[in-house]
Write a protein that holds these residues in place. Structure first.
Motif, PDB file in Angstrom:
ATOM      1  N   ALA A  87       0.815  -1.205  -0.051  1.00  0.00           N
ATOM      2  CA  ALA A  87       0.106  -0.142   0.072  1.00  0.00           C
ATOM      3  C   ALA A  87       0.957   1.244  -0.045  1.00  0.00           C
ATOM      4  CB  ALA A  87      -1.085   0.004   1.164  1.00  0.00           C
ATOM      5  N   CYS A  88       1.924   1.311   0.807  1.00  0.00           N
ATOM      6  CA  CYS A  88       2.795   2.391   1.003  1.00  0.00           C
ATOM      7  C   CYS A  88       3.691   2.767  -0.155  1.00  0.00           C
ATOM      8  CB  CYS A  88       3.654   2.399   2.285  1.00  0.00           C
ATOM      9  SG  CYS A  88       2.321   2.728   3.944  1.00  0.00           S
ATOM     10  N   LEU A 152      12.332   6.625  10.426  1.00  0.00           N
ATOM     11  CA  LEU A 152      12.603   5.668   9.499  1.00  0.00           C
ATOM     12  C   LEU A 152      12.787   6.336   8.154  1.00  0.00           C
ATOM     13  CD1 LEU A 152      10.345   2.768  10.338  1.00  0.00           C
ATOM     14  CD2 LEU A 152      13.045   2.715  10.538  1.00  0.00           C
ATOM     15  N   ILE A 153      12.031   7.493   7.877  1.00  0.00           N
ATOM     16  CA  ILE A 153      12.223   8.359   6.706  1.00  0.00           C
ATOM     17  C   ILE A 153      12.927   9.589   7.147  1.00  0.00           C
ATOM     18  CG2 ILE A 153      10.285   7.462   5.381  1.00  0.00           C
ATOM     19  CD1 ILE A 153       8.351   9.489   6.620  1.00  0.00           C
ATOM     20  N   ALA A 154      14.321   9.651   7.380  1.00  0.00           N
ATOM     21  CA  ALA A 154      15.139  10.251   7.877  1.00  0.00           C
ATOM     22  C   ALA A 154      14.971  11.950   7.549  1.00  0.00           C
ATOM     23  CB  ALA A 154      16.516  10.175   7.928  1.00  0.00           C
ATOM     24  N   ASN A 169       6.202  15.092   1.077  1.00  0.00           N
ATOM     25  CA  ASN A 169       7.134  15.295   0.289  1.00  0.00           C
ATOM     26  C   ASN A 169       8.639  14.982   0.927  1.00  0.00           C
ATOM     27  OD1 ASN A 169       8.529  16.657  -1.970  1.00  0.00           O
ATOM     28  ND2 ASN A 169       8.782  18.720  -0.796  1.00  0.00           N
ATOM     29  N   VAL A 170       8.504  13.498   1.272  1.00  0.00           N
ATOM     30  CA  VAL A 170       9.762  13.284   1.836  1.00  0.00           C
ATOM     31  C   VAL A 170      10.285  12.143   0.864  1.00  0.00           C
ATOM     32  CG1 VAL A 170       9.316  13.782   4.265  1.00  0.00           C
ATOM     33  CG2 VAL A 170       8.553  11.411   3.290  1.00  0.00           C
ATOM     34  N   ALA A 176      10.452   3.470   1.462  1.00  0.00           N
ATOM     35  CA  ALA A 176      11.357   2.335   2.094  1.00  0.00           C
ATOM     36  C   ALA A 176      11.227   2.356   3.673  1.00  0.00           C
ATOM     37  CB  ALA A 176      12.877   2.820   1.841  1.00  0.00           C
ATOM     38  N   GLY A 177      10.918   3.313   4.275  1.00  0.00           N
ATOM     39  CA  GLY A 177      10.831   3.426   5.723  1.00  0.00           C
ATOM     40  C   GLY A 177       9.709   2.611   6.348  1.00  0.00           C
TER      41      GLY A 177
END
Length: 433
Positions: A87-88, A152-154, A169-170, A176-177
């Motif tokens: 989903a993500c 996780l999404i630094a 907007n990351v 991946a995170g």
């Protein structure tokens, strides 16, 4: 004894709230940004996924009735982990929606259908305080899930520390995170199938961990817990208490899930920075651990029905106070946030506690297989409310809070109609004098 079951259910609730509810504070804007859509569009798809998930609840309820909650919960956790990753990382809103249908259906079935059966079988008379413990998973998810995803999404951490106000907007780091969270759900499912048992008797102990003497004198030992308990789907659907149990617990879930899934966004609208809004959510959720425990204690002390009436009034006041707050400098904001914190996990306590109070543990998996699809369908409407309100008001979330406050007050009236112990054989055995 039984702490392994409690912790297992707590972790399933953590994943459910993170994947489906509070996690939407960060997943919805990111998925919307990546697909070039409005956030309200994603919230509407979440609502659709929740409604379609009802089909899963019906199917899983029947499977749970046949093979037991150990295997059922484990398989559902594994499915949820796989589909959450899909989903993500979805390339289109169609793929996202289909995957989220599986996420909602599987992780909610794991926690509420299978997990609810575990609680009813292991803790039929202590279900209030036990649900208080297990629903701490809701609070911990509210406290840490969004922060965990942010770590996780630094890149988002740098963006927020710089004072930005966009939770989206990351980039590819968001997709991946999410993978470690999906893997964690898969691992939990595998561990559950290895270590969990369907009933306490399989571990050589009695329900509620009572002595043999107490079990023989204060519990119904005539009718077996296994099987349908004499119930059929048709018979259950003709009982007023089943509908009241499903609707009232579902309405409280609408209020709680609807508020928490957009709390960060609401706080940003009040003037908090995104990082401050997430910090506030973390603080509230940690405080809510006490609330979950306290509601469980009150439930066991005065009964589920009275506790639900008090909860509904409390939560409605909290939402009305928040609605009246102008900005983050208003004392009303902090009063309402404290009140919301105390009730974060409370609504989830009742999803198992009230049906157990009414029907007892005999045939509970059959009862729950009928009740929970109705509960789930009602709960999913919270996302529809949020999505429609945001589309109609240009993203003004506080109007949804007004709707949820009204739902809570109507629900108080419905709860008053419940006959709390109508079919509970253990309660009858303890009060036969």
């Amino acid at each position: 004894m039984g702490w392994v079951v409690i912790i297992y259910c707590l972790l399933m609730f953590f994943l459910y709230v993170g994947m489906c509810n509070d996690g939407a504070n960060i997943t919805a804007p990111n998925v919307a940004h990546r697909l070039g859509l409005e956030q309200g569009d994603i919230m509407n798809m979440n609502s659709l996924a929740g409604i379609v998930g009802v089909v899963f609840f019906i199917i899983v309820g029947q499977i749970n009735n046949k093979i037991g909650p150990r295997i059922t919960s484990g398989v559902c956790c594994i499915i949820s982990g796989i589909t959450y990753i899909i989903a993500c990382n979805a390339p289109s809103i169609a793929v996202y929606t289909i995957a989220m249908c599986f996420v909602y259906g599987s992780i909610m079935s794991a926690g509420y259908v299978a997990g609810g059966t575990l609680v009813a079988d292991w803790f039929p008379k202590k279900k209030g305080v036990v649900m208080g413990y297990t629903t701490m998973g809701h609070n911990f998810a509210s406290a840490f899930y969004v922060q965990l995803v942010a770590i996780l999404i630094a890149p988002v951490s740098t963006q927020l520390s710089a004072g930005g106000n966009d939770l989206a907007n990351v980039g590819e780091n968001f997709s991946a995170g999410i993978v470690p969270i999906g893997i964690a759900a898969i691992v939990l499912g595998i561990l559950g199938m290895i270590f969990i048992r369907n009933t306490p008797q399989e571990r050589g102990i009695n329900p509620d961990n009572v002595s043999d003497r107490v079990y023989e004198t204060e519990y119904d030992t005539v009718d077996p817990v296994e099987g349908d308990g004499g119930w059929t789907t048709g018979a259950l659907l003709r009982i007023k208490e089943l509908w009241l149990a499903a609707i009232t617990t579902g309405f409280f879930q609408i209020c709680s899930v609807g508020v928490m899934s957009q709390l960060v966004t609401r706080n940003i609208q009040l003037g908090f920075t995104p990082q401050a809004a997430m910090n506030v959510m973390t603080i509230l959720a940690l405080g809510g651990v006490v609330g979950s425990w306290l509601i469980g204690i009150i439930d066991d002390a005065i009964g589920t029905k009275k506790t639900m009436v008090g909860f509904g009034i409390w939560y409605a006041i909290a939402l009305l106070v928040n609605f009246g707050a102008a900005d983050s400098s208003s004392p009303l904001v902090y009063i309402s946030l404290f009140m919301i914190a105390m009730g974060i996990g409370g609504s989830a306590n009742f999803t198992t506690s009230l049906p157990t109070s009414i029907f007892g543990r005999q045939g509970f998996d059959k009862v729950n297989s009928v009740i929970f699809p109705i509960q789930g369908a009602i709960t999913a409407l919270c996302f529809l409310v949020n999505g429609v309100v945001q589309k109609m008001t240009g993203g003004e979330i506080k109007m949804a809070y007004l709707v949820f406050a009204g739902v809570a007050l109507v629900n108080v009236v419905l709860v008053l109609l419940v006959d709390e112990h109508r079919f509970n054989r253990d309660w009858m055995a303890a009060h036969k004098g």
